[in-house]
Design a protein around this motif. Structure first.
Motif, PDB file in Angstrom:
ATOM      1  N   ALA A  76       0.866  -1.183   0.000  1.00 22.54           N
ATOM      2  CA  ALA A  76       0.000   0.000   0.000  1.00 22.54           C
ATOM      3  C   ALA A  76       0.902   1.232   0.000  1.00 22.54           C
ATOM      4  CB  ALA A  76      -0.889  -0.005   1.234  1.00 22.54           C
ATOM      5  N   SER A  77       0.625   2.167  -0.888  1.00 23.33           N
ATOM      6  CA  SER A  77       1.438   3.381  -0.966  1.00 23.33           C
ATOM      7  C   SER A  77       0.670   4.593  -0.472  1.00 23.33           C
ATOM      8  CB  SER A  77       1.889   3.638  -2.402  1.00 23.33           C
ATOM      9  OG  SER A  77       2.812   2.663  -2.804  1.00 23.33           O
ATOM     10  N   ILE A  78       1.392   5.460   0.192  1.00 27.92           N
ATOM     11  CA  ILE A  78       0.855   6.753   0.600  1.00 27.92           C
ATOM     12  C   ILE A  78       1.754   7.804  -0.044  1.00 27.92           C
ATOM     13  CG2 ILE A  78       0.366   8.296   2.529  1.00 27.92           C
ATOM     14  CD1 ILE A  78      -0.132   5.838   4.225  1.00 27.92           C
ATOM     15  N   TYR A  79       1.124   8.757  -0.712  1.00 22.24           N
ATOM     16  CA  TYR A  79       1.862   9.789  -1.439  1.00 22.24           C
ATOM     17  C   TYR A  79       1.804  11.103  -0.667  1.00 22.24           C
ATOM     18  CZ  TYR A  79       1.865   6.358  -5.119  1.00 22.24           C
ATOM     19  OH  TYR A  79       2.063   5.201  -5.824  1.00 22.24           O
ATOM     20  N   PHE A  80       2.972  11.616  -0.342  1.00 20.80           N
ATOM     21  CA  PHE A  80       3.093  12.870   0.395  1.00 20.80           C
ATOM     22  C   PHE A  80       3.536  13.977  -0.536  1.00 20.80           C
ATOM     23  CE2 PHE A  80       3.262   9.995   3.947  1.00 20.80           C
ATOM     24  CZ  PHE A  80       2.784  10.721   5.023  1.00 20.80           C
ATOM     25  N   VAL A  81       3.059  15.185  -0.262  1.00 17.15           N
ATOM     26  CA  VAL A  81       3.522  16.382  -0.961  1.00 17.15           C
ATOM     27  C   VAL A  81       3.927  17.395   0.100  1.00 17.15           C
ATOM     28  CG1 VAL A  81       2.894  18.298  -2.476  1.00 17.15           C
ATOM     29  CG2 VAL A  81       2.057  15.997  -2.973  1.00 17.15           C
ATOM     30  N   ILE A  82       5.136  17.914  -0.050  1.00 18.97           N
ATOM     31  CA  ILE A  82       5.592  19.022   0.783  1.00 18.97           C
ATOM     32  C   ILE A  82       5.643  20.234  -0.140  1.00 18.97           C
ATOM     33  CG2 ILE A  82       7.511  19.982   2.097  1.00 18.97           C
ATOM     34  CD1 ILE A  82       8.186  17.144   3.013  1.00 18.97           C
ATOM     35  N   GLU A  83       4.895  21.259   0.230  1.00 18.16           N
ATOM     36  CA  GLU A  83       4.780  22.445  -0.619  1.00 18.16           C
ATOM     37  C   GLU A  83       5.427  23.644   0.061  1.00 18.16           C
ATOM     38  OE1 GLU A  83       1.426  24.215  -3.521  1.00 18.16           O
ATOM     39  OE2 GLU A  83       0.740  23.798  -1.492  1.00 18.16           O
ATOM     40  N   ILE A  84       6.281  24.331  -0.693  1.00 13.84           N
ATOM     41  CA  ILE A  84       6.949  25.533  -0.198  1.00 13.84           C
ATOM     42  C   ILE A  84       6.419  26.723  -0.993  1.00 13.84           C
ATOM     43  CG2 ILE A  84       9.148  26.711   0.125  1.00 13.84           C
ATOM     44  CD1 ILE A  84      10.438  23.921   0.272  1.00 13.84           C
ATOM     45  N   SER A  85       5.830  27.644  -0.278  1.00  7.56           N
ATOM     46  CA  SER A  85       5.242  28.828  -0.906  1.00  7.56           C
ATOM     47  C   SER A  85       6.326  29.773  -1.403  1.00  7.56           C
ATOM     48  CB  SER A  85       4.349  29.548   0.101  1.00  7.56           C
ATOM     49  OG  SER A  85       3.887  30.770  -0.434  1.00  7.56           O
ATOM     50  N   LYS A  86       6.075  30.391  -2.558  1.00  3.79           N
ATOM     51  CA  LYS A  86       6.964  31.433  -3.078  1.00  3.79           C
ATOM     52  C   LYS A  86       6.492  32.813  -2.608  1.00  3.79           C
ATOM     53  CE  LYS A  86       8.102  28.923  -7.310  1.00  3.79           C
ATOM     54  NZ  LYS A  86       7.938  28.906  -8.775  1.00  3.79           N
ATOM     55  N   ILE A  87       5.315  32.838  -1.954  1.00  6.58           N
ATOM     56  CA  ILE A  87       4.712  34.103  -1.535  1.00  6.58           C
ATOM     57  C   ILE A  87       4.900  34.336  -0.040  1.00  6.58           C
ATOM     58  CG2 ILE A  87       2.530  35.374  -1.374  1.00  6.58           C
ATOM     59  CD1 ILE A  87       1.617  33.646  -3.800  1.00  6.58           C
ATOM     60  N   ALA A  90       9.965  32.968   3.938  1.00 10.67           N
ATOM     61  CA  ALA A  90      10.755  31.729   3.911  1.00 10.67           C
ATOM     62  C   ALA A  90      10.815  31.059   5.276  1.00 10.67           C
ATOM     63  CB  ALA A  90      12.159  32.015   3.401  1.00 10.67           C
ATOM     64  N   THR A  91      10.507  31.833   6.327  1.00 11.73           N
ATOM     65  CA  THR A  91      10.527  31.284   7.685  1.00 11.73           C
ATOM     66  C   THR A  91       9.213  30.595   8.053  1.00 11.73           C
ATOM     67  OG1 THR A  91       9.866  33.455   8.489  1.00 11.73           O
ATOM     68  CG2 THR A  91      12.235  32.945   8.546  1.00 11.73           C
ATOM     69  N   SER A  92       8.251  30.574   7.124  1.00 17.10           N
ATOM     70  CA  SER A  92       6.979  29.881   7.360  1.00 17.10           C
ATOM     71  C   SER A  92       7.181  28.376   7.226  1.00 17.10           C
ATOM     72  CB  SER A  92       5.929  30.308   6.333  1.00 17.10           C
ATOM     73  OG  SER A  92       5.691  31.684   6.417  1.00 17.10           O
ATOM     74  N   PRO A  93       6.445  27.593   8.026  1.00 17.44           N
ATOM     75  CA  PRO A  93       6.548  26.127   7.876  1.00 17.44           C
ATOM     76  C   PRO A  93       6.016  25.689   6.510  1.00 17.44           C
ATOM     77  CG  PRO A  93       5.300  26.722   9.855  1.00 17.44           C
ATOM     78  CD  PRO A  93       5.550  27.983   9.100  1.00 17.44           C
ATOM     79  N   VAL A  94       6.554  24.584   6.033  1.00 16.04           N
ATOM     80  CA  VAL A  94       6.079  24.027   4.765  1.00 16.04           C
ATOM     81  C   VAL A  94       4.651  23.519   4.945  1.00 16.04           C
ATOM     82  CG1 VAL A  94       8.395  23.370   4.015  1.00 16.04           C
ATOM     83  CG2 VAL A  94       7.005  21.721   5.280  1.00 16.04           C
ATOM     84  N   GLU A  95       3.904  23.410   3.856  1.00 20.18           N
ATOM     85  CA  GLU A  95       2.574  22.804   3.860  1.00 20.18           C
ATOM     86  C   GLU A  95       2.748  21.336   3.511  1.00 20.18           C
ATOM     87  OE1 GLU A  95      -0.600  24.233   4.207  1.00 20.18           O
ATOM     88  OE2 GLU A  95       0.333  26.126   4.792  1.00 20.18           O
ATOM     89  N   VAL A  96       2.032  20.462   4.184  1.00 13.58           N
ATOM     90  CA  VAL A  96       2.158  19.030   3.939  1.00 13.58           C
ATOM     91  C   VAL A  96       0.767  18.434   3.771  1.00 13.58           C
ATOM     92  CG1 VAL A  96       3.024  16.841   4.849  1.00 13.58           C
ATOM     93  CG2 VAL A  96       4.237  18.962   5.362  1.00 13.58           C
ATOM     94  N   PHE A  97       0.637  17.580   2.772  1.00 12.70           N
ATOM     95  CA  PHE A  97      -0.593  16.808   2.630  1.00 12.70           C
ATOM     96  C   PHE A  97      -0.263  15.461   2.024  1.00 12.70           C
ATOM     97  CE2 PHE A  97      -0.296  20.042  -0.671  1.00 12.70           C
ATOM     98  CZ  PHE A  97      -0.461  19.344  -1.855  1.00 12.70           C
TER      99      PHE A  97
END
Length: 133
Positions: A76-87, A90-97
């Motif tokens: 079984a696979s789980i797919y993660f995305v870590i998103e880094i905002s350009k807006i 830079a000190t904001s935490p990454v978004e994860v889903f």
């Protein structure tokens, strides 16, 4: 009783590397309540450039090998995305889903309690499909 949603302190965009992202996913997975018979491995898949962010895609593959069947019938696979905002700063935490294999429902670590049953269902459905073929 309401269950506590477990999460971790996610890295900030300016400190992110592909390997640190993978390690953070491993750290997050370690908070999940899964039986110790489940084994998994994780890998980086690709980087995706978007207009307002960069996305880093990972896969975590799960199985339950046994003495009788050291090579599992299905995974079984789980797919993660870590998103880094350009807006955002830079000190904001990454978004994860993350999404489960064969599902389009998007889960966010801070909003969802992982269930081992999800992994079992994916594997059971694959085994049923293989038996029918």
């Amino acid at each position: 009783t309401k269950s506590v949603i477990k999460n971790i302190q996610w890295i900030t965009g300016n400190n992110f590397t592909v390997e640190k992202g993978r390690r953070q996913i491993e750290e997050y997975i370690s908070t999940w309540d899964v039986h110790r018979s489940w084994l998994h491995w994780s890998e980086f898949l690709q980087e995706e450039e978007l207009k307002y962010s960069k996305r880093y895609h990972y896969r975590v593959c799960w199985s339950v090998p046994t003495r009788r069947k050291p090579i599992p019938q299905a995974t079984a696979s789980i797919y993660f995305v870590i998103e880094i905002s350009k807006i955002k700063p830079a000190t904001s935490p990454v978004e994860v889903f993350f999404t489960l294999e064969s599902s389009r429902l998007i889960h966010r670590p801070e909003q969802c309690q992982f269930r081992e049953k999800w992994l079992k269902d994916i594997i059971e459905n694959k085994i049923i499909l293989m038996e029918r073929l």
